[in-house]
Design a protein around this motif. Structure first.
Motif, PDB file in Angstrom:
ATOM      1  N   LYS B 210      36.166  35.099  45.422  1.00 25.31           N
ATOM      2  CA  LYS B 210      35.512  35.861  44.352  1.00 25.31           C
ATOM      3  C   LYS B 210      36.318  37.056  43.855  1.00 25.31           C
ATOM      4  CE  LYS B 210      30.647  34.804  45.285  1.00 25.31           C
ATOM      5  NZ  LYS B 210      30.461  34.075  44.022  1.00 25.31           N
ATOM      6  N   CYS B 211      37.084  37.697  44.724  1.00 24.60           N
ATOM      7  CA  CYS B 211      37.663  39.011  44.399  1.00 24.60           C
ATOM      8  C   CYS B 211      39.175  39.006  44.528  1.00 24.60           C
ATOM      9  CB  CYS B 211      37.101  40.072  45.336  1.00 24.60           C
ATOM     10  SG  CYS B 211      35.305  40.043  45.431  1.00 24.60           S
ATOM     11  N   ALA B 212      39.848  39.577  43.557  1.00 17.98           N
ATOM     12  CA  ALA B 212      41.307  39.659  43.578  1.00 17.98           C
ATOM     13  C   ALA B 212      41.769  40.752  44.539  1.00 17.98           C
ATOM     14  CB  ALA B 212      41.825  39.941  42.174  1.00 17.98           C
ATOM     15  N   PRO B 213      43.001  40.619  45.060  1.00 14.92           N
ATOM     16  CA  PRO B 213      43.576  41.675  45.904  1.00 14.92           C
ATOM     17  C   PRO B 213      43.531  43.028  45.190  1.00 14.92           C
ATOM     18  CG  PRO B 213      44.997  39.746  45.924  1.00 14.92           C
ATOM     19  CD  PRO B 213      43.927  39.483  44.890  1.00 14.92           C
ATOM     20  N   GLY B 214      43.142  44.045  45.916  1.00 17.48           N
ATOM     21  CA  GLY B 214      43.165  45.397  45.348  1.00 17.48           C
ATOM     22  C   GLY B 214      41.893  45.806  44.632  1.00 17.48           C
TER      23      GLY B 214
END
Lengths: 412, 412
Positions: B210-214
């Motif tokens: 679901k979520c990108a790095p950073g």
């Protein structure tokens, strides 16, 4: 422009004359996820609306996925095999010297910008760095200046003066997000005051080299851009946005750069001076990437080509090695301006020459860079629906003017 | 363990018995940049310290870059050609049926966890999802349970009961970051109370899908993990961290999924039922990725193989197509459990069968997935310096036990 022909021809392609002002934006280093994440974070409300009503596609940039080859491809509409610019540097074997390709004498094709100007259109081009201005503005009878040297623009050289007054901003630092903001601000002011028929805005990837998609600093950059795009849209422009190349982290998980020093490896395995490694990313502005990208060319000199290739293929971090002919075929490069081999690093690896020849002290954050196939996918975004694009057509970033002028509806 | 032999053998590899408790963590979908960005954001102070004092490397996971083939590779120390698990599904041509490989009957090699237990070591394994537990715990005389069914653990089946009481947390939802947190919390409590010699913790990639790095949500996940790793370290564990696979956005810049529906394309171009596309990512838990990954296998059935291959190679979004033999050679797959061809999507493209057969309504955020070569690079992190690793050795995630047991110093 009523008395002029309906289309303009440039390098074998035909472009319809714009019915409304057309603004093509090249966002340097714009990996598609920067925009996805900015929209997700609520930092790009205009882009969200623009893509809901307009068009979102991906295209392939040219390899090497560097700034100059791609900006030149975009403004000529053709690949490096035609226009000749396949990097910042090449090695001239006959003259035995490394040659910088930053000046228009290396350009083998006119730009479509100059073709439009010759056909009577008012054309403007604004670049972040001055290194691009002379290439993109070659032969252009119109407005062409850089943010970097905005204060130096003269009517004789740039078709405009008093740029700082027009934009209402000071000359930005060459290593800053402000350099790109100046480009957008200038674009808006030009559209307000000069109403160019065709405008090309090209930013710099200072922020993208430092910040990952979705991070607060990256989102702030895209929020800034979003505001200016909304203004261009409100002024009635057909907006097309693409990138010269994407951007990837080039580190391990701890943030240490992953560099494969090719000259060092080849010297150790084949003997000193048996090969010459050229890094075509090298240019006078290297602080933010240490002249490290994921593309190199190698001149075999005194070593058998097969042997050099075998050595390169076995180095960890190398994704592919092609001969000159294969590279010309696969990536439409200019065969006389690359080495005997081209080398592409994997998505987390950059290629250097020797450790001693790269200054990494400027890398204050984990290295992010480009140059390889992993940075080939770039956005192709339009604030209008597109019509008549053949299904299955492989889209390139250098099709952006074709798509904006020939396929974007003039009205929503 | 004084009276036992100094090394344990499993699948032809030798592992030194641990001098201190060894904890190997497989962080599902841990693209290296998640850790880089969490450290940059100040969300992972322990990892920052751990990597300054220990070791940070990258390794290649097995292709397909899916969860089961890689978790099984890690706990057996060998690739799918040996252990037989090259996806969640395969098509049994003789029986003309699609077969799920989630159960141990498809496992062709014992695990090194069971070998250690047989040699007298106390071994514990905790997985997020129960689907992995039966594979990883096969033949293991020790502790092995899943967070998903922590309340169902019995001494007879799992070597432990009253897990909720031990951990002090309720059973988490299978689609949550809590499922992975439970794994870490259980690991800490097991180390505090049972002191296993060898422990394997395997999380789920709900957050990474679901979520990108950073991004704030990703950083929160790694901050949670960082806290538990610090506790494991404080308890004296040698910690080794790797991943089953990386993770990439699989969308255009607007966040629309980029899906290439292979069966649909092949049916249209070669005729219905002339080929059969298998997506080995398919499993009972598909809400967060819609059964869409960047790897597929194709059975040619009634179509000539060369023709099928040519069609596949020309589809935009396809990165490479290999025959069974080439795939077995290149990716060490089990030839009888893949199709006549394997297809790998590019870093922004996932492969589906037909639009009607994928439910994308569960995708509440832009699709991120894995399966291809673009998700092959994974972290190999240790809270100790490594000694005696041959330079130039190609490291794999399934070398993690070898590196932790044979190369990590027992003391700093």
């Amino acid at each position: 422009m009523t008395s002029q022909p309906e289309t303009v021809q440039s390098n074998g392609r035909h472009y319809a004359k714009p019915q409304a002002p057309v603004v093509v934006v090249c966002v340097d280093g714009c990996e598609p996820d920067y925009i996805t994440q900015a929209i997700q974070a609520g930092a790009a409300p205009y882009l969200k609306r623009m893509l809901a009503q307009g068009s979102s596609l991906l295209g392939d940039c040219v390899i090497p996925s560097f700034t100059n080859p791609n900006n030149v491809s975009i403004v000529t509409g053709v690949p490096p095999s035609v226009h000749g610019i396949c990097g910042n540097y090449f090695y001239d074997e006959a003259a035995d010297r490394e040659v910088m390709m930053n000046s228009p004498e290396y350009l083998r094709a006119p730009t479509l910008l100059s073709a439009f100007a010759n056909a009577g259109a008012l054309v403007a081009a604004v670049t972040a760095k001055d290194k691009l201005r002379t290439l993109l503005g070659h032969g252009l009878k119109g407005i062409c200046f850089s943010a970097e040297k905005a204060d130096k623009a003269t009517v004789a050289e740039c078709g405009i003066d008093k740029v700082l007054e027009l934009v209402g901003k000071p000359v930005p630092s060459v290593y800053s997000a402000d350099l790109s903001e100046f480009v957008f601000a200038a674009g808006v002011r030009l559209l307000e005051t000069r109403k160019p028929d065709l405008m090309y805005l090209s930013t710099t990837d200072y922020v993208q080299h430092k910040c990952a998609p979705g991070t607060p600093e990256a989102n702030a950059f895209y929020a800034m851009m979003d505001g200016y795009l909304a203004k261009l849209d409100a002024l009635g422009a057909v907006i097309a946005l693409t990138a010269d190349h994407g951007m990837s982290p080039k580190t391990d998980a701890a943030g240490n750069p992953r560099v494969l020093y090719l000259q060092q490896e080849l010297d150790a395995l084949l003997g000193e001076a048996s090969t010459r490694v050229i890094l075509p990313i090298t240019d006078p502005y290297v602080v933010h990437h240490g002249a490290l990208g994921s593309f190199a060319t190698v001149h075999a000199n005194r070593a058998p080509l097969d042997q050099v290739r075998a050595v390169l293929c076995n180095l960890p971090g190398v994704e592919q090695v092609l001969t000159r002919d294969e590279a010309v075929q696969r990536f439409e490069l200019a065969g006389d301006r690359i080495g005997d081999l081209i080398v592409i690093g994997d998505h987390l690896t950059v290629l250097g020459t020797s450790a001693l020849r790269h200054d990494l002290t400027g890398l204050t954050v984990p290295l992010r860079s480009h140059g390889g196939v992993s940075e080939q996918k770039v956005p192709l975004l339009f604030n209008r629906p597109l019509r008549g694009v053949a299904p299955g057509r492989r889209l390139r970033n250098f099709d952006v003017f074709d798509l904006a002028l020939n396929h974007a509806s003039a009205t929503l």
